[in-house]
Design a protein around this motif. Structure first.
Motif, PDB file in Angstrom:
ATOM      1  N   SER A  23      -0.237  -1.248 -15.024  1.00  0.00           N
ATOM      2  CA  SER A  23      -0.163  -1.030 -13.648  1.00  0.00           C
ATOM      3  C   SER A  23       0.167  -2.386 -12.840  1.00  0.00           C
ATOM      4  O   SER A  23       0.211  -2.421 -11.795  1.00  0.00           O
ATOM      5  CB  SER A  23      -1.513  -0.753 -13.050  1.00  0.00           C
ATOM      6  OG  SER A  23      -2.436  -1.772 -13.178  1.00  0.00           O
ATOM      7  N   HIS A  25      -0.840  -5.147 -13.981  1.00  0.00           N
ATOM      8  CA  HIS A  25      -1.639  -6.245 -14.387  1.00  0.00           C
ATOM      9  C   HIS A  25      -1.577  -6.735 -15.794  1.00  0.00           C
ATOM     10  O   HIS A  25      -2.662  -6.860 -16.370  1.00  0.00           O
ATOM     11  CB  HIS A  25      -2.919  -5.677 -13.931  1.00  0.00           C
ATOM     12  CG  HIS A  25      -3.294  -5.311 -12.484  1.00  0.00           C
ATOM     13  ND1 HIS A  25      -2.574  -4.269 -12.122  1.00  0.00           N
ATOM     14  CD2 HIS A  25      -3.440  -6.081 -11.389  1.00  0.00           C
ATOM     15  CE1 HIS A  25      -3.074  -4.319 -10.479  1.00  0.00           C
ATOM     16  NE2 HIS A  25      -3.559  -5.322 -10.336  1.00  0.00           N
ATOM     17  N   HIS A  29       1.679 -10.785 -16.416  1.00  0.00           N
ATOM     18  CA  HIS A  29       1.129 -11.025 -15.085  1.00  0.00           C
ATOM     19  C   HIS A  29       0.163 -12.217 -15.086  1.00  0.00           C
ATOM     20  O   HIS A  29       0.135 -13.384 -14.457  1.00  0.00           O
ATOM     21  CB  HIS A  29       0.615  -9.774 -14.097  1.00  0.00           C
ATOM     22  CG  HIS A  29      -0.372 -10.297 -13.103  1.00  0.00           C
ATOM     23  ND1 HIS A  29       0.301 -10.893 -12.117  1.00  0.00           N
ATOM     24  CD2 HIS A  29      -1.567  -9.974 -12.744  1.00  0.00           C
ATOM     25  CE1 HIS A  29      -0.575 -10.894 -11.105  1.00  0.00           C
ATOM     26  NE2 HIS A  29      -1.861 -10.526 -11.547  1.00  0.00           N
ATOM     27  N   ASP A  62     -11.034  -5.695 -11.531  1.00  0.00           N
ATOM     28  CA  ASP A  62     -10.124  -5.056 -10.694  1.00  0.00           C
ATOM     29  C   ASP A  62     -10.239  -3.454 -11.033  1.00  0.00           C
ATOM     30  O   ASP A  62     -10.159  -3.175 -12.306  1.00  0.00           O
ATOM     31  CB  ASP A  62      -8.745  -5.387 -10.593  1.00  0.00           C
ATOM     32  CG  ASP A  62      -8.074  -4.862  -9.675  1.00  0.00           C
ATOM     33  OD1 ASP A  62      -8.177  -3.695  -9.495  1.00  0.00           O
ATOM     34  OD2 ASP A  62      -7.280  -5.771  -8.493  1.00  0.00           O
ATOM     35  N   LYS A  64      -8.445  -1.487 -10.761  1.00  0.00           N
ATOM     36  CA  LYS A  64      -7.203  -0.882 -11.356  1.00  0.00           C
ATOM     37  C   LYS A  64      -7.021  -1.130 -12.757  1.00  0.00           C
ATOM     38  O   LYS A  64      -6.452  -0.365 -13.478  1.00  0.00           O
ATOM     39  CB  LYS A  64      -5.998  -1.521 -10.804  1.00  0.00           C
ATOM     40  CG  LYS A  64      -5.696  -1.131  -9.150  1.00  0.00           C
ATOM     41  CD  LYS A  64      -4.387  -1.479  -8.422  1.00  0.00           C
ATOM     42  CE  LYS A  64      -4.301  -1.636  -7.293  1.00  0.00           C
ATOM     43  NZ  LYS A  64      -4.930  -2.884  -6.452  1.00  0.00           N
ATOM     44  N   ARG A 134       7.212  -5.700  -9.462  1.00  0.00           N
ATOM     45  CA  ARG A 134       5.947  -5.224  -9.789  1.00  0.00           C
ATOM     46  C   ARG A 134       5.740  -4.015  -9.005  1.00  0.00           C
ATOM     47  O   ARG A 134       4.909  -3.115  -9.342  1.00  0.00           O
ATOM     48  CB  ARG A 134       4.780  -6.399  -9.666  1.00  0.00           C
ATOM     49  CG  ARG A 134       4.859  -7.183 -10.829  1.00  0.00           C
ATOM     50  CD  ARG A 134       3.796  -8.162 -10.609  1.00  0.00           C
ATOM     51  NE  ARG A 134       2.502  -7.838 -10.885  1.00  0.00           N
ATOM     52  CZ  ARG A 134       1.067  -8.274 -10.066  1.00  0.00           C
ATOM     53  NH1 ARG A 134       1.491  -9.087  -9.162  1.00  0.00           N
ATOM     54  NH2 ARG A 134       0.146  -7.850 -10.398  1.00  0.00           N
ATOM     55  N   TYR A 162      -4.697   2.576   4.124  1.00  0.00           N
ATOM     56  CA  TYR A 162      -4.128   1.788   3.071  1.00  0.00           C
ATOM     57  C   TYR A 162      -4.469   2.572   1.645  1.00  0.00           C
ATOM     58  O   TYR A 162      -3.493   2.680   0.825  1.00  0.00           O
ATOM     59  CB  TYR A 162      -4.482   0.394   2.926  1.00  0.00           C
ATOM     60  CG  TYR A 162      -3.962  -0.436   1.843  1.00  0.00           C
ATOM     61  CD1 TYR A 162      -2.813  -0.827   2.321  1.00  0.00           C
ATOM     62  CD2 TYR A 162      -4.454  -0.877   0.949  1.00  0.00           C
ATOM     63  CE1 TYR A 162      -1.993  -1.526   1.503  1.00  0.00           C
ATOM     64  CE2 TYR A 162      -3.934  -1.637  -0.121  1.00  0.00           C
ATOM     65  CZ  TYR A 162      -2.548  -1.933   0.163  1.00  0.00           C
ATOM     66  OH  TYR A 162      -2.091  -2.754  -0.836  1.00  0.00           O
ATOM     67  N   HIS A 172       5.494  -0.380   1.036  1.00  0.00           N
ATOM     68  CA  HIS A 172       4.679  -1.393   0.571  1.00  0.00           C
ATOM     69  C   HIS A 172       4.694  -2.500   1.011  1.00  0.00           C
ATOM     70  O   HIS A 172       4.056  -3.747   1.160  1.00  0.00           O
ATOM     71  CB  HIS A 172       4.287  -1.456  -0.973  1.00  0.00           C
ATOM     72  CG  HIS A 172       3.122  -2.018  -1.158  1.00  0.00           C
ATOM     73  ND1 HIS A 172       1.655  -1.641  -1.003  1.00  0.00           N
ATOM     74  CD2 HIS A 172       3.007  -3.004  -2.148  1.00  0.00           C
ATOM     75  CE1 HIS A 172       0.804  -2.752  -1.485  1.00  0.00           C
ATOM     76  NE2 HIS A 172       1.580  -3.468  -2.184  1.00  0.00           N
ATOM     77  N   LYS A 176       1.962  -4.797   3.039  1.00  0.00           N
ATOM     78  CA  LYS A 176       1.379  -6.025   2.468  1.00  0.00           C
ATOM     79  C   LYS A 176       2.261  -7.031   1.914  1.00  0.00           C
ATOM     80  O   LYS A 176       2.036  -8.196   2.474  1.00  0.00           O
ATOM     81  CB  LYS A 176       0.618  -5.655   1.034  1.00  0.00           C
ATOM     82  CG  LYS A 176      -0.258  -6.580   0.286  1.00  0.00           C
ATOM     83  CD  LYS A 176      -0.804  -6.025  -0.970  1.00  0.00           C
ATOM     84  CE  LYS A 176      -1.311  -7.021  -1.789  1.00  0.00           C
ATOM     85  NZ  LYS A 176      -1.891  -6.486  -2.983  1.00  0.00           N
TER      86      LYS A 176
HETATM   87  P1  ADP Z   1      -3.295  -8.412  -7.798  1.00  0.00           P
HETATM   88  O1  ADP Z   1      -4.260  -7.715  -8.697  1.00  0.00           O
HETATM   89  O2  ADP Z   1      -2.314  -8.929  -8.524  1.00  0.00           O
HETATM   90  O3  ADP Z   1      -3.820  -9.177  -6.763  1.00  0.00           O
HETATM   91  P2  ADP Z   1      -2.774  -5.696  -6.688  1.00  0.00           P
HETATM   92  O4  ADP Z   1      -3.778  -5.254  -7.559  1.00  0.00           O
HETATM   93  O5  ADP Z   1      -3.190  -5.582  -5.313  1.00  0.00           O
HETATM   94  O6  ADP Z   1      -2.619  -7.114  -7.079  1.00  0.00           O
HETATM   95  O7  ADP Z   1      -1.466  -4.998  -7.015  1.00  0.00           O
HETATM   96  C1  ADP Z   1      -0.628  -5.038  -7.970  1.00  0.00           C
HETATM   97  C2  ADP Z   1       0.566  -4.860  -8.171  1.00  0.00           C
HETATM   98  O8  ADP Z   1       1.023  -3.715  -7.679  1.00  0.00           O
HETATM   99  C3  ADP Z   1       1.321  -5.922  -6.989  1.00  0.00           C
HETATM  100  O9  ADP Z   1       2.273  -6.463  -7.352  1.00  0.00           O
HETATM  101  C4  ADP Z   1       1.452  -4.847  -5.730  1.00  0.00           C
HETATM  102  O10 ADP Z   1       2.525  -5.115  -5.066  1.00  0.00           O
HETATM  103  C5  ADP Z   1       1.651  -3.532  -6.365  1.00  0.00           C
HETATM  104  N1  ADP Z   1       0.744  -2.686  -5.533  1.00  0.00           N
HETATM  105  C6  ADP Z   1      -0.628  -2.554  -5.233  1.00  0.00           C
HETATM  106  N2  ADP Z   1      -0.747  -1.384  -4.405  1.00  0.00           N
HETATM  107  C7  ADP Z   1       0.655  -0.841  -4.316  1.00  0.00           C
HETATM  108  C8  ADP Z   1       0.907   0.368  -3.394  1.00  0.00           C
HETATM  109  N3  ADP Z   1       0.171   1.056  -2.924  1.00  0.00           N
HETATM  110  N4  ADP Z   1       2.163   0.359  -3.763  1.00  0.00           N
HETATM  111  C9  ADP Z   1       3.287  -0.281  -4.400  1.00  0.00           C
HETATM  112  N5  ADP Z   1       2.737  -1.441  -5.123  1.00  0.00           N
HETATM  113  C10 ADP Z   1       1.589  -1.653  -4.875  1.00  0.00           C
END
Ligand code: ADP
Ligand code: NI
Length: 213
Positions: A23, A25, A29, A62, A64, A134, A162, A172, A176
């Motif tokens: 994803s 991560h 990264h 996280d 995710k 990413r 969101y 996106h 963001k």
């Molecule tokens: P991190 O954990 O690195 O702070 P996030 O978990 O928010 O970042 O997101 C991880 C990556 O996935 C980032 O590069 C972000 O731009 C991308 N991302 C997160 N949410 C979305 C989305 N809804 N659509 C597209 N890309 C996303």
């Protein structure tokens, strides 16, 4: 030497855990964020050990990456305790990880320089050429389109919107990525964000030029 060893051990553990992460991560990264965080830490006179360990572990709670954030945090805590790290340092690292996500960013701000540095490094990895890549990887994994012209562009979104409303990779950027430059905590972070932010604008300009040809 002791701290060097803890860093090496932690790297090894995180790398193994994120080897199959898809994803955005993934280990690379984490490696980029840690490298950038160390660079900023030196400029900002932050504690290099705290910054390095927090950067290495920052995505392991996280939702995710792990199923349950609380459980993720508990596992991190156990890891830190097994590494002979001082109690206050463990607490500090846990606080940074807990409050670092964008969601957390809407709540309690990070107060220590170490937290600010790691958050800046994480945000820098979400912008610029790497950030663009990413974003598309994440979108693909979620089944989002590259761009959906039927969805209006929203710069202000509630947390609920969101999370639940339909979006696209290009959307996106507006939701963001283009905002991250102004959310940088440190002077060094702001400096590094400038060029990456500019590059995203150039990318979007070219993208819309091509699709409107
Ligand atoms: P991190 O954990 O690195 O702070 P996030 O978990 O928010 O970042 O997101 C991880 C990556 O996935 C980032 O590069 C972000 O731009 C991308 N991302 C997160 N949410 C979305 C989305 N809804 N659509 C597209 N890309 C996303
Ligand atoms: Ni991250």
């Amino acid at each position: 030497m002791e701290q060097e060893n803890i860093i090496l051990h932690t790297e090894k553990m995180v790398r193994a855990q994120l080897l199959n992460e898809k994803s955005g991560h993934d280990w690379y990264h984490i490696e980029r964020v840690t490298k950038t965080a160390r660079k900023i830490a030196k400029e900002e006179s932050a504690n290099l050990f705290i910054v390095t360990i927090a950067a290495l572990l920052h995505d392991l709670a996280d939702d995710k990456v792990v199923e349950n954030e609380e459980q993720g945090l508990a596992t991190i805590q156990k890891w830190l305790e097994s590494q002979n790290i001082m109690k206050e340092d463990i607490q500090h690292i846990i606080t940074i990880i807990k409050h670092m996500s964008f969601k957390g960013g809407n709540g309690i701000p990070l107060t220590t320089i170490e937290g600010k540095v790691v958050q800046d490094a994480d945000r820098l990895d979400a912008i610029g050429a790497v950030g663009i890549a990413r974003c598309f990887v994440y979108s693909g994994q979620k089944g989002q389109l590259i761009y959906d012209p039927d969805i209006e562009v929203r710069e202000e979104m509630s947390k609920d919107q969101y999370r639940h409303e339909k979006s696209s990779a290009i959307h996106h950027f507006y939701e963001k990525l283009l905002k991250l430059k102004d959310l940088m905590n440190t002077e060094t972070g702001r400096k590094l964000a400038k060029e990456r932010h500019h590059f995203m604008h150039q990318f979007l300009e070219q993208f819309f030029e091509e699709i409107h040809e």
